[in-house]
Design a protein around this motif. Structure first.
Motif, mmCIF file in Angstrom:
data_model
loop_
_atom_site.group_PDB
_atom_site.id
_atom_site.type_symbol
_atom_site.label_atom_id
_atom_site.label_comp_id
_atom_site.label_asym_id
_atom_site.label_seq_id
_atom_site.Cartn_x
_atom_site.Cartn_y
_atom_site.Cartn_z
ATOM 1 N N ASP A 79 -0.870 71.875 -0.090
ATOM 2 C CA ASP A 79 -0.167 70.680 -0.524
ATOM 3 C C ASP A 79 0.430 69.907 0.611
ATOM 4 O O ASP A 79 0.696 70.433 1.693
ATOM 5 C CB ASP A 79 0.811 70.972 -1.663
ATOM 6 N N GLU A 102 -1.555 67.803 -4.123
ATOM 7 C CA GLU A 102 -1.710 69.255 -4.134
ATOM 8 C C GLU A 102 -3.070 69.601 -4.710
ATOM 9 O O GLU A 102 -3.548 68.966 -5.652
ATOM 10 C CB GLU A 102 -0.605 69.911 -4.966
ATOM 11 N N ILE A 103 -3.701 70.595 -4.118
ATOM 12 C CA ILE A 103 -4.976 71.070 -4.659
ATOM 13 C C ILE A 103 -4.986 72.583 -4.549
ATOM 14 O O ILE A 103 -4.459 73.148 -3.591
ATOM 15 C CB ILE A 103 -6.182 70.432 -3.924
ATOM 16 N N ARG A 104 -5.513 73.242 -5.572
ATOM 17 C CA ARG A 104 -5.599 74.697 -5.495
ATOM 18 C C ARG A 104 -6.925 75.148 -6.073
ATOM 19 O O ARG A 104 -7.524 74.453 -6.893
ATOM 20 C CB ARG A 104 -4.437 75.352 -6.247
ATOM 21 N N LYS A 129 -12.002 77.772 -10.491
ATOM 22 C CA LYS A 129 -11.257 76.657 -11.062
ATOM 23 C C LYS A 129 -10.637 75.871 -9.913
ATOM 24 O O LYS A 129 -10.128 76.451 -8.956
ATOM 25 C CB LYS A 129 -10.162 77.211 -11.991
ATOM 26 N N ILE A 172 -2.404 81.588 0.350
ATOM 27 C CA ILE A 172 -3.023 82.243 -0.794
ATOM 28 C C ILE A 172 -1.984 83.057 -1.531
ATOM 29 O O ILE A 172 -1.209 83.775 -0.910
ATOM 30 C CB ILE A 172 -4.183 83.162 -0.343
ATOM 31 N N TYR A 186 0.268 75.500 3.031
ATOM 32 C CA TYR A 186 -0.918 76.115 2.433
ATOM 33 C C TYR A 186 -0.821 77.626 2.471
ATOM 34 O O TYR A 186 -0.046 78.187 3.253
ATOM 35 C CB TYR A 186 -2.199 75.655 3.146
ATOM 36 N N ASP A 235 -7.813 72.786 -9.357
ATOM 37 C CA ASP A 235 -6.809 71.884 -9.927
ATOM 38 C C ASP A 235 -6.287 70.992 -8.818
ATOM 39 O O ASP A 235 -6.017 71.468 -7.722
ATOM 40 C CB ASP A 235 -5.610 72.663 -10.484
ATOM 41 N N ALA A 236 -6.117 69.725 -9.137
ATOM 42 C CA ALA A 236 -5.559 68.825 -8.118
ATOM 43 C C ALA A 236 -4.618 67.833 -8.764
ATOM 44 O O ALA A 236 -4.703 67.586 -9.968
ATOM 45 C CB ALA A 236 -6.682 68.090 -7.399
#
Lengths: 269, 305
Positions: free
Chosen positions: B293, B234-236, B219, B285, B283, B221-222
């Motif tokens: 972000d 932000e992106i993950r 997945k 994990i 950034y 998300d941004a």
């Protein structure tokens, strides 16, 4: 047997959806009870205004909230997100679960500001819904139980208006940068930049140790110390100086945490 | 006496003659030399002119190439915007079709309901819902409409289209209308950063799917956001479990050659380094997500410093 009751608040403009969730709550009580008997005390409303009214009079503490995202008649106004924001402001431990008809619901902006939330996608398949709701309840209960512990063990910092929280164990060290007031945080799995001063964060986090004017460290993440050359090495391999005036403090850390005492070499860049 | 005079005269005369001859010869020689010098100078000048002309030519060529690149960029931007407008039109068509279908379906359902065939009504509704409402294509560029900075809009459309074509689960949102970004940062640099992080997310997602064999395990998300004149991105993305975090993302480790994500991140850091004072990068994990972000401080905030 020990009994634990959780307050559940449901807001959905579809009464049938409310009934289904209530039905599942009953099932979940049985599934989730083991050493501790779990009970859910639920309240439901069908509109944004009703929710506001109810929540103003009944402030829950550590409640579990099922909120229909597509509540309002207008897009982006008076929807589940707005409700969640109100709730988060009055119930710090609130566990929010969004109910939506869109599988690609975007939560990233919301979570960025107000912390993690869960969501379930509406479906007419009752078993699928049941499995999903029970799972989210389990996570919510887990988070509620861990909340106090996690809060104590959290390192928070601010970027603009945004507050970020990370587990204290993930902090390796914080150092100043060439830009005044800009700090660099080295984490076990990444890094962050934010504004502030070493002293300010040293005062706020007694668990962290100031080893020099420009470096605040988490003693748990130090691997070895070189007392002759005033150097410490962290478990990610980075090496930093400590000031001569801190030798006594470092010796104490050395015995407390049982670091290796070895000769280190800091390569100048 | 006469003889002597004649001798003297003839000697002087011949001397004069030789002198004249010598003068003439020297004159000729000088003229020749000068002419040579002139031609040499001329040649040099010509050579220089030629070089200059070449340089000019090269400059024009470079300029042309730049223009071509810019044109290509514009073209691709144009195509993306065209794509986006087609998507909007399609959405409208779908909506119109739904409005049209709606009445018919409702009538059909009414009859079934009247006859007490609840089961049938539900299956019919379910079928319709599944075919009509869960079309990912209809929500391909959800959230893009509030981005009003062409460059930012263009990059996100390109990257969402990429994620869509890779059949990855993704979401994008922008809850605030964004008309401008802080001027302290060059837009092209910002776009490069956004592009790289999207590419990294796509790459890791594909690797994750390869590992788990499940499309839904990945997945992306941004989001874009703006508050008090700043700009936030932000992106993950979900990451593989066995990933050695500290190795990959420690201060030196991120440049590890075999990991492209690492190289991308190094590039991002290099760009961000130009904006030490206004760009904040974060950034790491956590809980199976890699999150990146970026916050650019508002312009007026910097003046205060």
């Amino acid at each position: 047997m020990e009994k634990k009751t959780y307050s559940v608040f449901i807001c959905d403009d579809d009464q049938e959806q409310i009934d289904q969730i209530n039905k599942i709550l009953g099932v979940a009580e049985m599934i989730l009870s083991d050493d501790v008997e779990i009970q859910f005390k639920s309240t439901s409303v069908t509109s944004f205004e009703e929710s506001k009214k109810y929540l103003a009079q009944n402030k829950l503490n550590g409640g579990i909230y099922f909120l229909d995202v597509e509540l309002g008649k207008e897009v982006n106004k008076d929807n589940g997100f707005d409700l969640a924001e109100i709730i988060k402001n009055q119930d710090e431990r609130a566990q929010i679960i969004f109910v939506t008809s869109h599988a690609d619901l975007s939560l990233i902006s919301f979570e960025r500001r107000l912390g993690p939330v869960d969501y379930i996608v509406k479906t007419s398949d009752f078993d699928k819904l049941k499995a999903r709701v029970v799972k989210t309840l389990e996570v919510a209960i887990y988070r509620l139980q861990k909340f106090n512990y996690m809060k104590k063990m959290t390192f928070s910092y601010k970027i603009g208006r945004l507050v970020r929280n990370i587990n204290l164990d993930d902090v390796i060290y914080i150092t100043t940068t060439t830009t005044p007031h800009k700090l660099l945080l080295i984490k076990t799995s990444g890094e962050s930049q934010f504004l502030g001063s070493i002293n300010q964060y040293a005062d706020k986090n007694p668990m962290l140790q100031k080893i020099s004017q420009s470096c605040l460290v988490n003693p748990k993440n130090i691997d070895s110390i070189d007392l002759d050359n005033y150097l410490v090495r962290f478990n990610n391999g980075d090496i930093e100086y400590f000031s001569q005036s801190n030798v006594t403090k470092m010796k104490k850390l050395l015995t407390d945490y049982n670091y290796k005492n070895e000769e280190l070499d800091k390569e100048e860049k | 006496m006469d003889k002597r005079t004649t001798e003297t005269v003839s000697v002087s005369l011949s001397l004069l003659f030789f002198q004249i001859l010598f003068a003439i010869l020297i004159y000729i020689a000088i003229v020749r030399i000068q002419r040579n010098l002139l031609t040499r100078q001329e040649q040099k000048r010509q050579k220089l002119e030629l070089k200059l002309a070449n340089a000019n030519k090269k400059a024009t060529e470079a300029k042309n190439q730049e223009l071509i690149l810019k044109e290509k960029q514009l073209q691709s931007q144009n195509e993306q915007l065209k794509e986006y407008s087609t998507y909007l039109e399609q959405n409208e068509d779908e909506l119109r079709r739904f409005k049209h279908d709606y009445q018919n379906i409702l009538n059909g359902l009414k009859i079934s309901a009247k006859e007490g065939k609840v089961e049938e009504v539900v299956t019919q509704l379910d079928k319709y819902t599944n075919t009509q409402f869960d079309q990912k294509a209809l929500r391909k560029y959800k959230g893009v409409n509030r981005v009003h900075v062409e460059e930012l809009k263009s990059i996100v459309i390109t990257k969402l289209a990429k994620l869509y074509n890779l059949q990855l689960n993704y979401s994008f949102d922008c809850n605030k209308d964004i008309y401008h970004v802080p001027k302290s940062v060059n837009l092209l640099d910002l776009i490069r950063v956004i592009g790289i992080t999207f590419d990294n997310a796509a790459e890791e997602s594909e690797a994750l799917i390869k590992q788990t064999g499940d499309r839904n395990s990945a997945k992306v998300d941004a989001m874009y956001y703006q508050e008090d004149g700043d700009f936030e991105f932000e992106i993950r993305n979900r990451v593989r479990k066995n990933r050695n975090n500290s190795d990959q993302f420690s201060k030196e480790g991120y440049t590890t050659k075999q990991h492209h994500a690492g190289i991308g991140l190094a590039n991002v850091k290099e760009i961000a380094h130009k904006y030490e004072k206004t760009m904040f990068i974060n950034y790491g994990i956590e809980d199976g997500w890699f999150t990146f972000d970026l916050t650019i401080l508002p312009d007026d905030l910097n003046k205060e410093d």
